[in-house]
Motif scaffolding. Structure first.
Motif, short mmCIF file in Angstrom:
data_model
loop_
_atom_site.label_atom_id
_atom_site.label_comp_id
_atom_site.label_asym_id
_atom_site.label_seq_id
_atom_site.Cartn_x
_atom_site.Cartn_y
_atom_site.Cartn_z
N THR A 106 -2.47 3.89 -6.11
CA THR A 106 -3.13 3.64 -4.83
C THR A 106 -4.03 4.84 -4.57
O THR A 106 -3.94 5.86 -5.26
N SER A 135 5.49 6.10 -2.15
CA SER A 135 4.26 5.53 -2.70
C SER A 135 4.44 5.09 -4.14
O SER A 135 5.15 5.74 -4.92
N TYR A 173 0.85 -1.20 0.00
CA TYR A 173 0.00 0.00 0.00
C TYR A 173 0.88 1.24 0.00
O TYR A 173 0.73 2.12 -0.85
N CYS A 174 1.79 1.31 0.93
CA CYS A 174 2.77 2.40 0.97
C CYS A 174 3.82 2.07 2.02
O CYS A 174 3.65 1.14 2.81
N ASN A 232 -8.82 0.25 1.73
CA ASN A 232 -8.15 1.47 1.30
C ASN A 232 -8.50 2.69 2.13
O ASN A 232 -7.63 3.47 2.52
N SER A 290 -2.06 8.03 -3.99
CA SER A 290 -1.06 8.39 -4.99
C SER A 290 -1.30 9.80 -5.52
O SER A 290 -2.43 10.22 -5.72
N GLY A 333 -6.24 -4.99 -0.42
CA GLY A 333 -6.98 -4.13 -1.34
C GLY A 333 -8.40 -3.83 -0.94
O GLY A 333 -9.11 -3.13 -1.65
#
Length: 408
Positions: free
Chosen positions: A146, A142, A4-5, A122, A149, A119
């Motif tokens: 996403t 990142s 995700y990050c 979020n 983003s 996923g």
């Protein structure tokens, strides 16, 4: 699961992560495990009998010695941050001020928290990310696509999820705070030694004369005091194994003959897993790859003072220049005679001088490759192989031969 990050921070805060998660996921079940230098938190949320379970994972690690600068590579995270410095240094100069601030901030980072998602969380993960970043002055790396983003390419976000910089040089901020917690300043006892300073200055001068790009933000390599060079016998054994695999790479002997040779002289156990795999199945592609190890042989023979000068990495090493009587192997020759005759090697200073130079040369090669440019002053393949051998010589990250990394 997908990344995700990744959140980087100057703070070390593992003990606070659970409470941050529980603020957003009060019904979440958290399990913690260790994986090498990382702490892994697995979070699962079951909201109802007929609702699917939601889950995500957090991977957390810290520097071995929290600091406000990178003076040495003392942990896998510091190694990663050093590579990040080189990566950001390669970005276009469209926002020079922000780029410089980002490079300064990277050197102050002490922790890394990667969020891995299935996923289906979020919105909640966005809140968790924002909370952690606000609480611990987070810096986000990142990927595109996403829900946080801000660019179509890899990029960095600040604690407010604004775009700091992407790989094309784009930014949407005009300032970036670089804070230093005094506890890390006070507890950091690491100082750059005089030998480290001199090494960096001298090698940057060599690069300047050679018209090779210099990255002033690259840290110094280890000091003489903190470095343990491989023993002369260990170097002699390693160069002997490389010499044997090199014979196979160039088609002078078969893999089977090489294995028999090593077994006859009780050296088979010194071969690494990758070398054994190669000797058992020396494909054409593998042979082509192994021919580059001539450069490693050259470096190790230099380290043993058999070769007087490494030379500049713009020409391939010529092993024919090494007298046969000083080479580890030969027809009917017992390689143990060579190994047992070796009892000295070059000084720490000489080896670290070379290591620092090739570290900076390797960065210049990587920078050119990332930008799609050609570097004409040196051969990147030669630079990489010599850097590899030099990192092994200084016990970089205590890595064995098969797993030496050449971070830039």
């Amino acid at each position: 699961m997908e990344n995700y990050c990744t959140i980087y921070s100057h703070e070390v805060y593992f003990d606070a992560i659970t409470s941050e998660i529980q603020k957003i996921f009060p019904k979440g079940k958290i399990t913690v495990s260790d994986k090498e230098e990382r702490k892994i938190l697995h979070i699962s949320i079951k909201e109802g009998l007929f609702k699917p379970k939601k889950e995500f994972q957090i991977s957390y690690r810290e520097r071995m010695k929290p600091s406000y600068q990178i003076l040495e590579i003392d942990s896998p995270l510091t190694q990663n941050l050093s590579g990040m410095l080189g990566y950001v240094s390669s970005f276009p100069e469209a926002n020079t001020k922000i780029k410089e601030l980002l490079l300064q901030k990277i050197q102050t980072l002490n922790s890394e928290l990667a969020i891995i998602s299935l996923g289906n969380l979020n919105d909640e993960l966005t809140i968790l990310t924002q909370n952690i970043c606000q609480s611990y002055e987070g810096l986000i790396f990142s990927q595109p696509k996403t829900n946080i983003s801000k660019s179509e390419v890899q990029h960095f976000l600040d604690k407010d999820l604004n775009l700091i910089l992407d790989i094309n040089g784009n930014s949407e901020i005009d300032h970036l705070e670089v804070k230093i917690n005094s506890i890390y300043f006070d507890r950091d006892q690491t100082k750059i030694t005089e030998d480290q300073k001199k090494r960096k200055v001298d090698n940057e001068a060599i690069l300047e004369v050679s018209n090779i790009k210099i990255n002033k933000n690259l840290p110094v390599v280890e000091s003489e005091e903190d470095t343990s060079i491989r023993s002369p016998k260990e170097i002699a054994e390693r160069v002997t194994l490389l010499a044997v695999t090199n014979m196979v790479a160039f088609g002078n002997i078969s893999g089977e003959e090489a294995l028999e040779y090593l077994d006859r002289y009780t050296l088979l156990e010194k071969a690494t897993p990758k070398e054994l795999d190669f000797l058992k199945n020396p494909t054409d592609d593998a042979k082509s790859y192994e021919t580059w190890k001539c450069e490693c042989i050259w470096v190790l023979m230099w380290a043993l003072a058999i070769i007087e000068n490494l030379g500049f990495p713009d020409h391939l090493a010529d092993l024919n220049k090494i007298p046969s009587e000083k080479y580890p192997i030969g027809e009917g020759k017992d390689p143990n005679l060579f190994i047992n005759a070796i009892n000295t090697s070059r000084s720490k200073q000489e080896i670290l001088d070379a290591n620092d130079l090739y570290y900076r040369l390797d960065w210049a090669c990587v920078d050119a490759r990332i930008k799609g440019e050609e570097i004409k002053e040196v051969n990147p393949g030669i630079v990489y192989e010599r850097h590899y051998a030099l990192n092994w010589l200084i016990n970089y990250m205590n890595q064995d031969w098969d797993n030496v990394s050449c971070d830039t």
